[in-house]
Design an enzyme around this catalytic site. Structure first.
Site, PDB file in Angstrom:
ATOM      1  N   GLU A  60       0.813  -1.215   0.000  1.00 37.09           N
ATOM      2  CA  GLU A  60       0.000   0.000   0.000  1.00 37.09           C
ATOM      3  C   GLU A  60       0.849   1.269   0.000  1.00 37.09           C
ATOM      4  OE1 GLU A  60      -2.600  -3.224   0.640  1.00 37.09           O
ATOM      5  OE2 GLU A  60      -0.770  -2.721   1.753  1.00 37.09           O
ATOM      6  N   GLN A  82      -7.705  -2.377  -1.332  1.00 33.07           N
ATOM      7  CA  GLN A  82      -8.719  -3.435  -1.311  1.00 33.07           C
ATOM      8  C   GLN A  82      -9.733  -3.286  -0.190  1.00 33.07           C
ATOM      9  OE1 GLN A  82      -7.122  -7.407  -1.424  1.00 33.07           O
ATOM     10  NE2 GLN A  82      -7.101  -7.416  -3.661  1.00 33.07           N
ATOM     11  N   ALA A  84     -10.410  -0.590   3.410  1.00 35.05           N
ATOM     12  CA  ALA A  84      -9.903   0.585   4.116  1.00 35.05           C
ATOM     13  C   ALA A  84      -8.940   0.200   5.224  1.00 35.05           C
ATOM     14  CB  ALA A  84     -11.069   1.395   4.686  1.00 35.05           C
ATOM     15  N   ASP A  85      -9.128  -0.968   5.802  1.00 34.58           N
ATOM     16  CA  ASP A  85      -8.253  -1.451   6.872  1.00 34.58           C
ATOM     17  C   ASP A  85      -6.811  -1.626   6.408  1.00 34.58           C
ATOM     18  OD1 ASP A  85     -10.989  -2.577   6.633  1.00 34.58           O
ATOM     19  OD2 ASP A  85     -10.682  -3.187   8.716  1.00 34.58           O
ATOM     20  N   PRO A  89      -0.384   1.140   6.133  1.00 34.56           N
ATOM     21  CA  PRO A  89       1.006   1.242   5.681  1.00 34.56           C
ATOM     22  C   PRO A  89       1.252   2.421   4.737  1.00 34.56           C
ATOM     23  CG  PRO A  89       0.272  -1.031   5.584  1.00 34.56           C
ATOM     24  CD  PRO A  89      -0.942  -0.203   5.852  1.00 34.56           C
ATOM     25  N   HIS A 129     -11.175  -6.181   7.958  1.00 36.96           N
ATOM     26  CA  HIS A 129     -11.902  -5.914   6.710  1.00 36.96           C
ATOM     27  C   HIS A 129     -13.162  -5.094   6.953  1.00 36.96           C
ATOM     28  CE1 HIS A 129      -9.586  -9.622   6.044  1.00 36.96           C
ATOM     29  NE2 HIS A 129      -9.536  -9.274   4.773  1.00 36.96           N
TER      30      HIS A 129
END
Length: 337
Positions: A60, A82, A84-85, A89, A129
């Site tokens: 990320e 993919q 928001a969690d 990074p 997630h």
């Protein structure tokens, strides 16, 4: 008008933007050949080629960092994280570079970057997630933060975000991806995936950033919500019979303070609803804004209805969410004071 799910509307927005401007590039983890984990970008690589829609490594920080460079160079990257969690990074790149580029360069460079992320719970994705991190981004000066609640807004706001000269965080509620969420229920509705939510205009209809939408007019109490919680608020108002005016904020930053003020000055009461945790959540900022700007109009204390102040509780997911029972109780309480 074409009837679409939010996924289809977002895909259409990408398609329109890419067709109209060859500076628009789309990339992220699995967004190319596979079309994204939620299929938002399906078909774009085949239509526009691997130089316009392509996959990135699972990195990320690298995805965000290269996108900032592309944006400074003159492209208009639209990247997908993919979930928001997974964005954490890349937070240093977002906060320290993307958000500050215009200001630290005295306007010599801009950062026309869109970072798309599925947000919130409701798919039994567990702690990694299901988070709602919007407050992190609204705290960072230089970023704009958007949360659509329906397909038409999703398309129009995404087109506006892509056209914007500054970085935009675009948070997409997962529970609304494939159809309407039945806000009357505190548990999943098995039939919700079967029914598209609404009509979406063809072409390049842009919905301006920073403009809220009143989804339900009322005179008793103002409810401020965004994303999935708009439907929960509507359900609570219907079940309690309270004449609530519900405002879908759509853009959290810049905020549409004029619409909020006009509503609270009319109703004299305010309830704020969001899925994220309460402490330092975006509802705290909303509460402060209402207090500062509408103090002499308030007839009762402002109430926030939010997620719990805990790590995301997978086993109690549907108790964690504000539902119509909790929101309805807040509406009744604020009316009694």
């Amino acid at each position: 008008m074409v009837q679409m799910t939010m996924i289809e509307a977002l895909r259409d927005a990408h398609d329109v933007a890419m067709a109209n401007d060859d500076r628009v590039v789309v990339y992220g983890e699995d967004v190319g050949y596979f079309g994204g984990v939620f299929r938002v970008t399906a078909g774009l690589q085949k239509k526009y080629g691997k130089s316009r829609c392509f996959d990135a490594p699972i990195n990320e920080a690298g995805i965000v960092g290269t996108a900032i460079g592309m944006a400074a160079y003159g492209l208009r990257p639209v990247i997908e994280i993919q979930f928001a969690d997974y964005v954490y990074p890349g937070m240093d790149q977002i906060v320290s570079e993307a958000a500050r580029l215009r200001h630290r360069s005295a306007g010599d460079f801009t950062c026309p970057l869109v970072i798309r992320m599925p947000t919130g719970g409701g798919i039994f994705g567990g702690q990694t997630h299901s988070q709602s991190p919007e407050a992190f981004f609204t705290h960072s000066s230089g970023l704009k933060t958007v949360v659509p609640s329906n397909p038409r807004d999703a398309k129009g706001l995404l087109l506006a975000a892509i056209a914007d000269p500054d970085p935009v965080i675009f948070l997409e509620p997962k529970r609304l991806y494939n159809g309407p969420f039945d806000g009357h229920h505190d548990r999943p509705v098995t039939s919700w995936k079967k029914h598209p939510l609404g009509d979406v205009p063809e072409g390049n209809e842009i919905i301006p950033l920073g403009k809220a939408r009143i989804t339900r007019e009322g005179k008793d109490v103002t409810v401020l919500a965004y994303g999935t919680m708009v439907y929960v608020a509507e359900a609570a108002a219907a079940e309690t019979g309270i004449d609530a005016e519900i405002i879908d904020l759509r853009t959290l930053l810049p905020i549409d303070l004029d619409t909020i003020k006009a509503s609270v000055e009319k109703t004299g009461r305010c309830v704020i609803v969001h899925e994220a945790t309460k402490t330092s959540g975006f509802g705290a900022e909303l509460s402060a804004l209402v207090q500062e700007n509408c103090f002499y109009s308030l007839e009762a204390p402002i109430i926030r209805v939010t997620g719990w102040d805990t790590p995301y509780p997978h086993a109690q997911e549907w108790d964690y969410f504000p539902g119509p029972v909790r929101v309805g109780a807040a509406l009744k309480t604020v009316m009694e004071r």
